[in-house]
Scaffold this active site. Structure first.
Site, PDB file in Angstrom:
ATOM      1  N   ARG A 105     -26.304 -30.285   8.186  1.00 59.22           N
ATOM      2  CA  ARG A 105     -26.434 -31.549   8.940  1.00 59.22           C
ATOM      3  C   ARG A 105     -27.487 -32.362   8.213  1.00 59.22           C
ATOM      4  O   ARG A 105     -28.645 -31.950   8.111  1.00 59.22           O
ATOM      5  CB  ARG A 105     -26.848 -31.289  10.391  1.00 59.22           C
ATOM      6  CG  ARG A 105     -27.330 -32.537  11.101  1.00 59.22           C
ATOM      7  CD  ARG A 105     -27.454 -32.382  12.587  1.00 59.22           C
ATOM      8  NE  ARG A 105     -26.145 -32.336  13.202  1.00 59.22           N
ATOM      9  CZ  ARG A 105     -25.931 -32.517  14.513  1.00 59.22           C
ATOM     10  NH1 ARG A 105     -26.931 -32.750  15.331  1.00 59.22           N
ATOM     11  NH2 ARG A 105     -24.709 -32.460  14.999  1.00 59.22           N
ATOM     12  N   HIS A 132     -18.474 -37.007  11.318  1.00 63.84           N
ATOM     13  CA  HIS A 132     -18.750 -35.811  12.130  1.00 63.84           C
ATOM     14  C   HIS A 132     -17.412 -35.095  12.418  1.00 63.84           C
ATOM     15  O   HIS A 132     -16.935 -35.066  13.547  1.00 63.84           O
ATOM     16  CB  HIS A 132     -19.434 -36.242  13.428  1.00 63.84           C
ATOM     17  CG  HIS A 132     -20.154 -35.143  14.156  1.00 63.84           C
ATOM     18  ND1 HIS A 132     -20.243 -33.842  13.676  1.00 63.84           N
ATOM     19  CD2 HIS A 132     -20.826 -35.151  15.340  1.00 63.84           C
ATOM     20  CE1 HIS A 132     -20.928 -33.114  14.544  1.00 63.84           C
ATOM     21  NE2 HIS A 132     -21.294 -33.875  15.551  1.00 63.84           N
ATOM     22  N   GLN A 135     -16.987 -32.312  15.244  1.00 61.99           N
ATOM     23  CA  GLN A 135     -16.947 -32.895  16.581  1.00 61.99           C
ATOM     24  C   GLN A 135     -15.547 -33.414  16.897  1.00 61.99           C
ATOM     25  O   GLN A 135     -14.996 -33.158  17.975  1.00 61.99           O
ATOM     26  CB  GLN A 135     -17.957 -34.050  16.672  1.00 61.99           C
ATOM     27  CG  GLN A 135     -17.929 -34.776  18.002  1.00 61.99           C
ATOM     28  CD  GLN A 135     -18.383 -33.873  19.144  1.00 61.99           C
ATOM     29  OE1 GLN A 135     -19.430 -33.272  19.059  1.00 61.99           O
ATOM     30  NE2 GLN A 135     -17.575 -33.766  20.195  1.00 61.99           N
ATOM     31  N   ASP A 223     -20.314 -43.437  22.325  1.00 57.84           N
ATOM     32  CA  ASP A 223     -21.360 -42.588  21.737  1.00 57.84           C
ATOM     33  C   ASP A 223     -22.692 -43.269  22.017  1.00 57.84           C
ATOM     34  O   ASP A 223     -22.734 -44.429  22.468  1.00 57.84           O
ATOM     35  CB  ASP A 223     -21.112 -42.434  20.219  1.00 57.84           C
ATOM     36  CG  ASP A 223     -22.011 -41.387  19.565  1.00 57.84           C
ATOM     37  OD1 ASP A 223     -22.723 -40.656  20.292  1.00 57.84           O
ATOM     38  OD2 ASP A 223     -22.023 -41.312  18.321  1.00 57.84           O
ATOM     39  N   CYS A 262     -19.346 -37.359  22.541  1.00 57.36           N
ATOM     40  CA  CYS A 262     -19.730 -36.176  21.753  1.00 57.36           C
ATOM     41  C   CYS A 262     -20.984 -35.498  22.305  1.00 57.36           C
ATOM     42  O   CYS A 262     -21.215 -34.321  22.042  1.00 57.36           O
ATOM     43  CB  CYS A 262     -19.935 -36.572  20.297  1.00 57.36           C
ATOM     44  SG  CYS A 262     -21.283 -37.754  20.055  1.00 57.36           S
ATOM     45  N   ARG A 290     -16.196 -27.200  20.877  1.00 56.86           N
ATOM     46  CA  ARG A 290     -16.889 -27.078  19.584  1.00 56.86           C
ATOM     47  C   ARG A 290     -16.880 -25.613  19.136  1.00 56.86           C
ATOM     48  O   ARG A 290     -16.640 -25.313  17.973  1.00 56.86           O
ATOM     49  CB  ARG A 290     -18.351 -27.566  19.687  1.00 56.86           C
ATOM     50  CG  ARG A 290     -18.535 -29.053  19.919  1.00 56.86           C
ATOM     51  CD  ARG A 290     -18.129 -29.888  18.727  1.00 56.86           C
ATOM     52  NE  ARG A 290     -18.866 -29.572  17.516  1.00 56.86           N
ATOM     53  CZ  ARG A 290     -20.056 -30.067  17.181  1.00 56.86           C
ATOM     54  NH1 ARG A 290     -20.649 -30.936  17.960  1.00 56.86           N
ATOM     55  NH2 ARG A 290     -20.634 -29.738  16.037  1.00 56.86           N
TER      56      ARG A 290
HETATM   57  N1  NVA Z   1     -23.750 -40.690  16.463  1.00 56.85           N
HETATM   58  C1  NVA Z   1     -24.644 -39.661  16.896  1.00 56.85           C
HETATM   59  C2  NVA Z   1     -23.894 -38.380  17.089  1.00 56.85           C
HETATM   60  C3  NVA Z   1     -24.725 -37.235  17.591  1.00 56.85           C
HETATM   61  C4  NVA Z   1     -23.946 -35.952  17.694  1.00 56.85           C
HETATM   62  C5  NVA Z   1     -25.772 -39.481  15.892  1.00 56.85           C
HETATM   63  O1  NVA Z   1     -25.494 -39.478  14.681  1.00 56.85           O
HETATM   64  O2  NVA Z   1     -26.926 -39.362  16.302  1.00 56.85           O
HETATM   65  N1   CP Z   2     -22.334 -33.492  19.445  1.00 57.17           N
HETATM   66  C1   CP Z   2     -23.240 -32.878  18.667  1.00 57.17           C
HETATM   67  O1   CP Z   2     -23.051 -32.711  17.464  1.00 57.17           O
HETATM   68  O2   CP Z   2     -24.342 -32.446  19.333  1.00 57.17           O
HETATM   69  P1   CP Z   2     -25.701 -31.870  18.713  1.00 57.17           P
HETATM   70  O3   CP Z   2     -26.420 -33.030  18.074  1.00 57.17           O
HETATM   71  O4   CP Z   2     -26.443 -31.321  19.885  1.00 57.17           O
HETATM   72  O5   CP Z   2     -25.369 -30.821  17.695  1.00 57.17           O
END
Ligand code: NVA
Ligand code: CP
Length: 305
Positions: A105, A132, A135, A223, A262, A290
């Site tokens: 990540r 992502h 997800q 989101d 998500c 997930r």
């Molecule tokens: N768009 C959000 C998704 C979190 C799972 C982010 O990147 O923070």
């Molecule tokens: N939706 C998602 O990826 O959640 P986290 O940021 O908690 O991993």
């Protein structure tokens, strides 16, 4: 992993054909039904590098590996030499000697692709600023459970148009032949190149009109207004205020429509409590999925399906 094989990376959905993603999704549905069915990853270790916070991704991958008979090593980018000047390529080469799979990540998509280019083990995208895919595989699985099909569904994406989850939804639209209506303020519209590529394969429209996007939708998606990599939080919150999903907005969609997010959600910002906790909310199934879908992704990466 045999040296004769190129590693099976899971970077972005647009690199896949429909058949492969269908195999992964249908394996996930079976894994959900028969939870302790497969132990195929005995002897395999997955390293996970987090350069951003996580609840779902971290826990679901850890539990997925354990339930499939494997192990995990969880690493924070900051605590690694990676955060102190060691290159992505060298990190990938070294980790490839210790573990059998790598999930990352990170911020820039190029960090991920650079690691993948230098790893001799499968690399999985656990979220970048751009996309992502894990997800959205869980989202597609949830949609399949609710509607028994993906083809022809009408999806409304509401709020932040320049968003990593949306990118993966746009990739999926071309693969599974459903449409997306994006409602976003003009200054937060999707990245032009990503949109153009996706529109070549699927019916994807954009406007700043939330009501038009929601009308007759099967799936209502939103989101957080401020993603982990976003810096202009105040400006975003102000621009996105008119895009909150409340019960009145949900009522514009089909009566059979589901609400998806998500997570983490910011209740009272992009979505109200009433929608999050309402009868149309699919967010908890989406989160649970997930686990199941990532098991199937891992089995695919390790050539077990
Ligand atoms: N768009 C959000 C998704 C979190 C799972 C982010 O990147 O923070
Ligand atoms: N939706 C998602 O990826 O959640 P986290 O940021 O908690 O991993």
């Amino acid at each position: 992993m045999s040296a004769h094989y190129k590693p099976r990376h899971f970077i972005d959905l647009d690199a896949f054909d429909t058949q492969t993603l269908n195999i992964i999704l249908h394996t996930a549905l079976r894994l959900k039904k028969y939870r302790s069915w497969r132990k195929d990853l005995h002897g395999k270790t997955l390293a996970m590098i987090f350069e951003k916070p996580s609840t779902r991704t971290r826990v679901s991958f850890e539990v997925a590996m354990k339930e499939l008979g494997g192990e995990t090593v969880v690493l924070s980018g900051k605590e690694m030499q990676l955060g102190h000047g060691e290159s992505l390529g060298d990190t990938a080469r070294v980790l490839s000697r210790f573990v059998q799979g790598l999930m990352i990540r990170t911020f820039e998509q190029s960090n991920l692709t650079e690691m993948a280019a230098h790893a001799s083990i499968p690399v999985i995208n656990g979220l970048t600023n751009f996309s992502h895919p894990c997800q959205v595989m869980a989202d597609l699985m949830t949609a399949l459970e609710k509607f028994k099909k993906l083809k022809g569904l009408e999806v409304a994406w509401c709020g932040d148009g320049n968003n990593n989850v949306l990118t993966s939804w746009m990739h999926a639209a071309g693969i599974f032949d459903f449409s997306i209506r994006i409602a976003a303020p003009a200054s937060l519209a999707p990245d032009k190149e990503t949109l153009k590529k996706a529109q070549a394969k699927a019916n994807i429209t954009t406007s700043d009109n939330l009501q038009t996007a929601l009308k007759n939708a099967d799936i209502v998606l939103t989101d957080t207004w401020v993603s982990m990599h976003d810096t202009n939080a105040d400006e975003r919150r102000k621009l996105l205020q008119p895009y909150q999903i409340d019960t009145a907005q949900m009522a514009l969609a089909k009566s059979s429509a589901i609400f998806m997010h998500c997570l983490p959600a910011h209740r009272g910002e992009e979505v109200t409590d009433a929608v999050m906790d309402g009868a149309q909310s699919a967010v908890w199934d989406e989160a649970e999925n997930r686990l199941h879908v990532q098991k199937a992704i891992l089995l695919w990466c390790f050539r077990k399906i």
